[in-house]
Write a protein that holds these residues in place. Structure first.
Motif, short mmCIF file in Angstrom:
data_model
loop_
_atom_site.label_atom_id
_atom_site.label_comp_id
_atom_site.label_asym_id
_atom_site.label_seq_id
_atom_site.Cartn_x
_atom_site.Cartn_y
_atom_site.Cartn_z
N MET A 53 49.70 48.34 88.98
CA MET A 53 48.25 47.81 89.73
C MET A 53 49.03 47.63 92.08
O MET A 53 47.83 48.34 92.20
CB MET A 53 47.94 46.66 89.35
N MET A 54 49.49 47.21 91.63
CA MET A 54 50.00 47.07 93.10
C MET A 54 50.13 48.32 93.71
O MET A 54 49.45 48.08 94.82
CB MET A 54 51.59 46.49 93.47
N LYS A 55 51.05 49.39 93.14
CA LYS A 55 50.86 50.59 94.05
C LYS A 55 49.17 51.13 94.44
O LYS A 55 49.44 51.95 95.34
CB LYS A 55 51.56 52.01 93.59
N LYS A 56 48.56 51.31 92.90
CA LYS A 56 47.16 51.95 93.52
C LYS A 56 46.84 50.67 94.45
O LYS A 56 45.69 51.66 95.44
CB LYS A 56 46.34 51.85 91.93
N LEU A 57 46.60 50.00 94.50
CA LEU A 57 46.20 49.07 95.40
C LEU A 57 46.96 49.30 96.64
O LEU A 57 45.60 49.58 97.56
CB LEU A 57 46.13 47.39 95.14
N ALA A 58 47.57 49.95 96.83
CA ALA A 58 48.14 49.77 97.84
C ALA A 58 48.14 51.34 98.83
O ALA A 58 48.16 51.60 100.15
CB ALA A 58 49.62 49.87 98.28
N CYS A 59 48.09 51.67 97.71
CA CYS A 59 47.84 53.56 97.74
C CYS A 59 45.89 53.32 97.98
O CYS A 59 45.14 54.20 99.07
CB CYS A 59 47.81 54.29 96.42
N LEU A 60 44.80 53.24 98.09
CA LEU A 60 44.07 52.43 98.05
C LEU A 60 43.76 52.30 99.67
O LEU A 60 42.57 52.25 100.50
CB LEU A 60 42.78 51.45 97.12
N ALA A 61 44.36 50.60 100.16
CA ALA A 61 44.18 50.33 101.08
C ALA A 61 44.68 51.51 102.43
O ALA A 61 44.11 51.41 103.58
CB ALA A 61 44.72 49.00 100.86
N ALA A 62 45.88 52.05 102.06
CA ALA A 62 46.32 53.06 102.96
C ALA A 62 45.18 54.00 103.22
O ALA A 62 45.46 55.01 104.61
CB ALA A 62 48.03 53.63 102.61
N CYS A 63 44.79 54.70 101.86
CA CYS A 63 43.74 55.57 101.87
C CYS A 63 42.41 55.27 103.15
O CYS A 63 41.83 56.01 104.05
CB CYS A 63 43.11 55.87 100.78
N ALA A 64 41.88 54.39 102.51
CA ALA A 64 40.39 53.26 103.64
C ALA A 64 41.85 53.57 105.33
O ALA A 64 40.20 53.18 105.92
CB ALA A 64 40.39 52.18 102.87
N VAL A 65 42.51 52.89 105.54
CA VAL A 65 43.29 53.40 106.51
C VAL A 65 42.82 54.31 107.73
O VAL A 65 42.77 54.62 108.68
CB VAL A 65 44.23 52.02 107.18
N ALA A 66 43.87 55.33 106.61
CA ALA A 66 43.60 56.83 107.43
C ALA A 66 42.22 57.50 107.52
O ALA A 66 41.88 58.00 108.23
CB ALA A 66 44.28 57.67 106.38
N ALA A 67 40.85 57.14 106.39
CA ALA A 67 39.56 56.99 106.59
C ALA A 67 39.26 57.07 108.16
O ALA A 67 38.77 57.56 108.65
CB ALA A 67 39.16 57.16 105.47
N PHE A 68 39.28 55.22 108.41
CA PHE A 68 38.60 54.43 109.42
C PHE A 68 39.73 55.42 110.37
O PHE A 68 39.30 56.02 111.47
CB PHE A 68 39.21 53.19 109.34
N ALA A 69 41.12 55.87 110.49
CA ALA A 69 41.63 56.08 111.43
C ALA A 69 41.31 57.86 111.99
O ALA A 69 41.00 58.00 113.15
CB ALA A 69 43.33 55.99 111.32
#
Length: 131
Positions: free
Chosen positions: A1-17
């Protein structure tokens, strides 16, 4: 579950970047309607927008207050002073305006829902450019 949340957060930051964090838009078609009284030439209505992503109040990525469509990293540019400077600089450069009237600003802050620690800040400033 933590891996999924970390991946989601990384994807959100990458999309904003990868997206533009600042913009400057011009509306010049007024259909021969004057936007100001008196013997002045209306050049157009302008809107400047700068937003950024923050973690614990520290800037991660935010819009450039110098170049529209550019981003800066670890620099807090989302404030009223930078937005007014961004608006006036681009209005003078792109519309050759000498006066801006009816200047308004709006600030927004919100939590990025799928993440735990990330927030966004946004400031928009608009006005009518005269010459």
């Amino acid at each position: 579950m933590m891996k999924k949340l970390a991946c989601l957060a990384a994807c959100a930051v990458a999309a904003f970047a990868l997206s533009a964090c600042s913009s400057f838009e011009i509306a010049t078609n007024t259909n021969n309607v004057k936007l100001a009284e008196g013997d002045v030439e209306t050049r157009g209505h302008v809107n400047a927008d700068i937003w950024g992503v923050y973690v614990f109040g520290l800037p991660v990525i935010s819009g450039s207050s110098v170049d529209p469509g550019k981003c800066v990293v670890f620099s807090d540019t989302v404030d009223t002073s930078n937005a007014i400077s961004f608006l006036t600089r681009n209005a003078q450069k792109k519309l050759n305006g000498s006066t801006i009237i009816d200047v308004t600003s709006e600030r927004t802050t919100g939590w990025l829902v799928p993440t735990v620690f990330f927030f966004y800040r946004d400031i928009q400033v608009s006005g009518t450019v005269l010459k």
